[in-house]
Design a protein around this motif. Structure first.
Motif, PDB file in Angstrom:
ATOM      1  N   PHE A   1       0.863  -1.187   0.000  1.00  0.00           N
ATOM      2  CA  PHE A   1       0.000   0.000   0.000  1.00  0.00           C
ATOM      3  C   PHE A   1       0.891   1.226   0.000  1.00  0.00           C
ATOM      4  O   PHE A   1       1.578   1.510   0.980  1.00  0.00           O
ATOM      5  CB  PHE A   1      -0.926   0.007   1.217  1.00  0.00           C
ATOM      6  CG  PHE A   1      -1.954   1.103   1.176  1.00  0.00           C
ATOM      7  CD1 PHE A   1      -2.949   1.098   0.217  1.00  0.00           C
ATOM      8  CD2 PHE A   1      -1.922   2.144   2.086  1.00  0.00           C
ATOM      9  CE1 PHE A   1      -3.903   2.102   0.165  1.00  0.00           C
ATOM     10  CE2 PHE A   1      -2.864   3.157   2.047  1.00  0.00           C
ATOM     11  CZ  PHE A   1      -3.874   3.132   1.083  1.00  0.00           C
ATOM     12  N   ILE A   2       0.921   1.943  -1.118  1.00  0.00           N
ATOM     13  CA  ILE A   2       1.823   3.077  -1.307  1.00  0.00           C
ATOM     14  C   ILE A   2       1.040   4.229  -1.926  1.00  0.00           C
ATOM     15  O   ILE A   2       0.324   4.041  -2.913  1.00  0.00           O
ATOM     16  CB  ILE A   2       3.006   2.708  -2.228  1.00  0.00           C
ATOM     17  CG1 ILE A   2       3.770   1.504  -1.676  1.00  0.00           C
ATOM     18  CG2 ILE A   2       3.950   3.890  -2.406  1.00  0.00           C
ATOM     19  CD1 ILE A   2       4.763   0.921  -2.652  1.00  0.00           C
ATOM     20  N   ASP A   3       1.210   5.417  -1.365  1.00  0.00           N
ATOM     21  CA  ASP A   3       0.628   6.617  -1.966  1.00  0.00           C
ATOM     22  C   ASP A   3      -0.872   6.448  -2.187  1.00  0.00           C
ATOM     23  O   ASP A   3      -1.400   6.759  -3.254  1.00  0.00           O
ATOM     24  CB  ASP A   3       1.350   6.924  -3.291  1.00  0.00           C
ATOM     25  CG  ASP A   3       1.060   8.324  -3.809  1.00  0.00           C
ATOM     26  OD1 ASP A   3       0.522   9.135  -3.039  1.00  0.00           O
ATOM     27  OD2 ASP A   3       1.364   8.596  -4.982  1.00  0.00           O
ATOM     28  N   ASN A   4      -1.577   5.944  -1.159  1.00  0.00           N
ATOM     29  CA  ASN A   4      -3.027   5.752  -1.196  1.00  0.00           C
ATOM     30  C   ASN A   4      -3.478   4.847  -2.335  1.00  0.00           C
ATOM     31  O   ASN A   4      -4.541   5.034  -2.929  1.00  0.00           O
ATOM     32  CB  ASN A   4      -3.758   7.100  -1.297  1.00  0.00           C
ATOM     33  CG  ASN A   4      -5.220   6.996  -0.879  1.00  0.00           C
ATOM     34  OD1 ASN A   4      -5.541   6.346   0.107  1.00  0.00           O
ATOM     35  ND2 ASN A   4      -6.109   7.632  -1.628  1.00  0.00           N
ATOM     36  N   CYS A   5      -2.666   3.848  -2.635  1.00  0.00           N
ATOM     37  CA  CYS A   5      -2.996   2.924  -3.719  1.00  0.00           C
ATOM     38  C   CYS A   5      -2.408   1.553  -3.416  1.00  0.00           C
ATOM     39  O   CYS A   5      -1.301   1.452  -2.864  1.00  0.00           O
ATOM     40  CB  CYS A   5      -2.446   3.448  -5.050  1.00  0.00           C
ATOM     41  SG  CYS A   5      -2.816   2.390  -6.464  1.00  0.00           S
ATOM     42  N   TYR A   6      -3.146   0.505  -3.754  1.00  0.00           N
ATOM     43  CA  TYR A   6      -2.654  -0.860  -3.581  1.00  0.00           C
ATOM     44  C   TYR A   6      -1.864  -1.299  -4.808  1.00  0.00           C
ATOM     45  O   TYR A   6      -2.298  -1.088  -5.945  1.00  0.00           O
ATOM     46  CB  TYR A   6      -3.809  -1.823  -3.338  1.00  0.00           C
ATOM     47  CG  TYR A   6      -4.335  -1.776  -1.924  1.00  0.00           C
ATOM     48  CD1 TYR A   6      -3.625  -2.361  -0.883  1.00  0.00           C
ATOM     49  CD2 TYR A   6      -5.527  -1.125  -1.617  1.00  0.00           C
ATOM     50  CE1 TYR A   6      -4.093  -2.308   0.426  1.00  0.00           C
ATOM     51  CE2 TYR A   6      -6.010  -1.065  -0.319  1.00  0.00           C
ATOM     52  CZ  TYR A   6      -5.276  -1.658   0.698  1.00  0.00           C
ATOM     53  OH  TYR A   6      -5.719  -1.601   1.985  1.00  0.00           O
ATOM     54  N   TYR A   7      -0.705  -1.913  -4.550  1.00  0.00           N
ATOM     55  CA  TYR A   7       0.147  -2.476  -5.602  1.00  0.00           C
ATOM     56  C   TYR A   7       0.219  -3.982  -5.402  1.00  0.00           C
ATOM     57  O   TYR A   7       0.361  -4.457  -4.265  1.00  0.00           O
ATOM     58  CB  TYR A   7       1.558  -1.886  -5.538  1.00  0.00           C
ATOM     59  CG  TYR A   7       1.665  -0.455  -6.013  1.00  0.00           C
ATOM     60  CD1 TYR A   7       2.229  -0.154  -7.249  1.00  0.00           C
ATOM     61  CD2 TYR A   7       1.195   0.593  -5.232  1.00  0.00           C
ATOM     62  CE1 TYR A   7       2.327   1.161  -7.691  1.00  0.00           C
ATOM     63  CE2 TYR A   7       1.281   1.912  -5.662  1.00  0.00           C
ATOM     64  CZ  TYR A   7       1.849   2.186  -6.885  1.00  0.00           C
ATOM     65  OH  TYR A   7       1.947   3.480  -7.324  1.00  0.00           O
TER      66      TYR A   7
ATOM     67  N   MET B   1      -7.901   0.924 -10.418  1.00  0.00           N
ATOM     68  CA  MET B   1      -7.422   1.487  -9.159  1.00  0.00           C
ATOM     69  C   MET B   1      -6.399   0.589  -8.462  1.00  0.00           C
ATOM     70  O   MET B   1      -5.872   0.937  -7.406  1.00  0.00           O
ATOM     71  CB  MET B   1      -8.605   1.725  -8.203  1.00  0.00           C
ATOM     72  CG  MET B   1      -9.603   2.765  -8.702  1.00  0.00           C
ATOM     73  SD  MET B   1      -8.883   4.422  -8.915  1.00  0.00           S
ATOM     74  CE  MET B   1      -8.678   4.501 -10.708  1.00  0.00           C
ATOM     75  N   ILE B   2      -6.121  -0.576  -9.044  1.00  0.00           N
ATOM     76  CA  ILE B   2      -5.143  -1.507  -8.460  1.00  0.00           C
ATOM     77  C   ILE B   2      -3.919  -1.529  -9.364  1.00  0.00           C
ATOM     78  O   ILE B   2      -4.005  -1.890 -10.537  1.00  0.00           O
ATOM     79  CB  ILE B   2      -5.746  -2.918  -8.316  1.00  0.00           C
ATOM     80  CG1 ILE B   2      -6.979  -2.868  -7.416  1.00  0.00           C
ATOM     81  CG2 ILE B   2      -4.709  -3.885  -7.752  1.00  0.00           C
ATOM     82  CD1 ILE B   2      -7.733  -4.177  -7.325  1.00  0.00           C
ATOM     83  N   CYS B   3      -2.774  -1.119  -8.823  1.00  0.00           N
ATOM     84  CA  CYS B   3      -1.558  -0.936  -9.621  1.00  0.00           C
ATOM     85  C   CYS B   3      -0.668  -2.181  -9.580  1.00  0.00           C
ATOM     86  O   CYS B   3      -0.784  -3.015  -8.678  1.00  0.00           O
ATOM     87  CB  CYS B   3      -0.769   0.272  -9.118  1.00  0.00           C
ATOM     88  SG  CYS B   3      -1.659   1.835  -9.309  1.00  0.00           S
ATOM     89  N   LEU B   4       0.226  -2.252 -10.550  1.00  0.00           N
ATOM     90  CA  LEU B   4       1.139  -3.387 -10.678  1.00  0.00           C
ATOM     91  C   LEU B   4       2.496  -3.050 -10.074  1.00  0.00           C
ATOM     92  O   LEU B   4       3.052  -1.976 -10.317  1.00  0.00           O
ATOM     93  CB  LEU B   4       1.314  -3.765 -12.149  1.00  0.00           C
ATOM     94  CG  LEU B   4       0.026  -4.127 -12.901  1.00  0.00           C
ATOM     95  CD1 LEU B   4       0.337  -4.444 -14.355  1.00  0.00           C
ATOM     96  CD2 LEU B   4      -0.674  -5.310 -12.242  1.00  0.00           C
ATOM     97  N   ASN B   5       3.017  -3.980  -9.292  1.00  0.00           N
ATOM     98  CA  ASN B   5       4.319  -3.802  -8.644  1.00  0.00           C
ATOM     99  C   ASN B   5       5.476  -3.771  -9.632  1.00  0.00           C
ATOM    100  O   ASN B   5       6.379  -2.952  -9.540  1.00  0.00           O
ATOM    101  CB  ASN B   5       4.576  -4.968  -7.672  1.00  0.00           C
ATOM    102  CG  ASN B   5       4.075  -4.679  -6.270  1.00  0.00           C
ATOM    103  OD1 ASN B   5       4.128  -3.552  -5.803  1.00  0.00           O
ATOM    104  ND2 ASN B   5       3.594  -5.706  -5.594  1.00  0.00           N
TER     105      ASN B   5
END
Length: 543
Positions: free
Chosen positions: A284-290, A423-427
């Motif tokens: 969880f980084i910068d108000n977003c899940y990776y 809204m779900i980002c890739l690591n």
């Protein structure tokens, strides 16, 4: 000591009374060294915080005499010690002080014998550091170092952490962040490496003419093009008489036994292993899940680039969007997609996904033009992306139960998550390079890649359901938590109650809780007039 434009700092590690270490950096560097803020206590409750350089090659930790002067009193005795300091340039005898101080971390406190050097000052200047830090603060990125005293790109550093302290910092994960790497500690991110800006107009450095690329490089079987634009259903679609923008074609999933509450078996060991691996990747980084995606890695190696098919499909897709003036660049502005510079000779190093638009003009729709990617495309005997991905287990709420609730209670609350998959980002940058696509703007061919999940990828529904549950389970038991855990179907929230006041309170709590995870509830609706007016005030009402 200066040598060939470099400054040599004697940051040492101890072994008996012999120490050895090397540290070297340029006077005018564009590379940031890894720095973290620590708080030390003198034993009387007085605490001082300062930045320290991370040195995994040092056995002992050091601090500047300036930091001791910041204490009004040192209760613990200091000893003068003599050390033989070894560097790659030679060795010398040096007298250092040794003092016992308490080092505080978020979840622990430890006594550490620091070596004190009155001449020690590891402050350094990095070109562009001020602007980088300001940008990260703007995006609320939590940093492990203290940049409040940053002046003229110069960062004050008055200590060095060796392995005697680093072992207490907690888990240290090396991960990708934006275009570089960071260390992720519980205290925050530790930036390091080159901060020099990319060359100006890098994205314009390689302009691809669409017609020329097609003419010189690629020919594609039209069968594949027709398959992408008009994919064949695996069932007789009872909704085929409706326009595509009116009804989503998910009949097969909707009518499955699992969806209506009939579960044939528990999770297999394979499911458990895949889910556990996926769970461990969540950040969880910068108000977003990776997240990192669950793949069959061996199969994934065989997926072709598919650039020929993607380019051929693009011609038909772009013509429709251009003629109707429907092209939007909102996703690029929001960071969901990003431009990449790829020469035609390097197209085969990426995976390109053909896409077609699903256009929805409904007022309640948050995504008017939804690009649907054909991740099921197979060329020859090669697997598709969906063949290589773990589709997950059924985590949907019982649809029959949700439908029956409409006959039981007086009032209803409906809502959905805005651009839920996106809204779900890739690591991993490697995974982002798997979700690439072409876009034609005029005569220019633009290369893009997704930073998030996409529509058409088989794992996306499972991952979304899992992440919603993962986020909600962080909260203590409450009616709102129970609602969010048990009343979502993919990205749609359905809740009924006989009290409009109770529903309104649940709505307010749900908007706040989901927003804290980067999920925005929109398209809200209620059959209660007062409740609907409140939704209108929040600009979330479904018109």
């Amino acid at each position: 000591m200066e040598c060939a434009g470099y400054v040599i700092r004697e940051t040492t590690s101890v072994g008996g009374e012999s120490t050895a270490s090397n540290a070297c950096w340029h006077l005018n560097s564009s590379s940031l060294l890894p720095v973290v803020e620590v708080a030390v206590n003198n034993g009387s409750g007085e605490s001082v915080s300062f930045n320290c350089l991370i040195d995994t090659g040092s056995e002992r930790s050091y601090l500047s005499g300036k930091m001791l002067d910041a204490f009004s009193d040192i209760n613990t005795p200091m000893r003068d010690r003599k050390f033989l300091i070894k560097t790659f340039l030679g060795k010398e005898i040096k007298h250092l002080k040794e003092v016992n101080l308490q080092v505080r971390f978020p979840n622990s406190c430890h006594s550490v014998l620091f070596l004190v050097d009155d001449d020690m000052d590891l402050s350094f200047r990095v070109h562009g550091l001020n602007s980088v830090v300001e940008d990260l603060k703007k995006h609320q990125v939590k940093l492990a170092a203290n940049f409040s005293e940053l002046r003229d790109d110069t960062l004050p550093v008055y200590g060095l952490l060796g392995v005697d302290v680093l072992k207490f910092l907690g888990p240290m994960n090396l991960k990708e962040f934006r275009e570089g790497l960071v260390w992720e500690f519980p205290q925050g991110m530790v930036l390091f490496g080159d901060l020099s800006p990319p060359p100006k107009d890098q994205a314009k450095g390689l302009e691809l003419n669409y017609a020329q690329v097609i003419k010189e490089h690629f020919v594609c079987d039209l069968t594949h093009v027709y398959f992408v634009l008009n994919p064949k259903s695996v069932y007789t679609d009872p909704y085929s008489c409706f326009e595509e923008f009116t009804v989503e074609r998910t009949v097969e999933k909707m009518l499955s036994l699992e969806t209506i509450g009939i579960v044939e078996e528990e999770f297999s060991d394979f499911d458990k292993n895949m889910i556990e691996s996926f769970h461990s990747s969540i950040r969880f980084i910068d108000n977003c899940y990776y997240v990192s995606l669950p793949w069959n890695e061996e199969k994934l190696k065989s997926v072709p680039a598919n650039h020929q098919v993607s380019l051929s499909v693009l011609n038909r897709v772009s013509k429709k969007l251009t003629e109707q003036g429907l092209y939007e660049d909102d996703q690029e502005k929001e960071g969901i997609i990003e431009r990449i510079v790829v020469a035609p000779s390097d197209f085969n190093k990426y995976v390109w996904i053909p896409h077609r638009p699903v256009i929805k003009q409904d007022l309640q729709c948050t995504t008017k033009i939804r690009p649907v990617f054909n991740c099921s495309l197979r060329t020859g005997r090669k697997p598709s992306l969906n063949d290589c991905a773990y589709s997950g287990v059924n985590m949907y709420t019982d649809m029959l139960d949700l439908l029956l609730r409409f006959r039981m209670d007086q009032y209803v609350l409906l809502a959905d998550i805005r651009k839920a998959f996106l809204m779900i980002c890739l690591n991993d940058k490697r995974e982002r390079n798997i979700f690439c696509f072409f876009l034609r703007l005029g005569d220019e061919l633009i290369c893009f890649r997704y930073n998030t999940l996409i529509f058409g990828f088989v794992s996306s529904p499972f991952i979304l359901s899992y992440m919603v549950r993962y986020h909600v389970e962080k909260y203590p038991p409450s009616p709102c938590r129970e609602m969010l855990l048990g009343h979502f179907y993919v990205d749609n929230l359905v809740k009924t109650h006989n009290s409009a006041e109770v529903l309104m309170q649940l709505y307010l709590e749900a908007v706040s809780a989901m927003g804290e995870g980067g999920f925005s509830l929109r398209n809200c609706y209620s059959n209660n007039e007062v409740f609907a007016k409140r939704m209108l005030q929040d600009n979330s009402l479904w018109f």
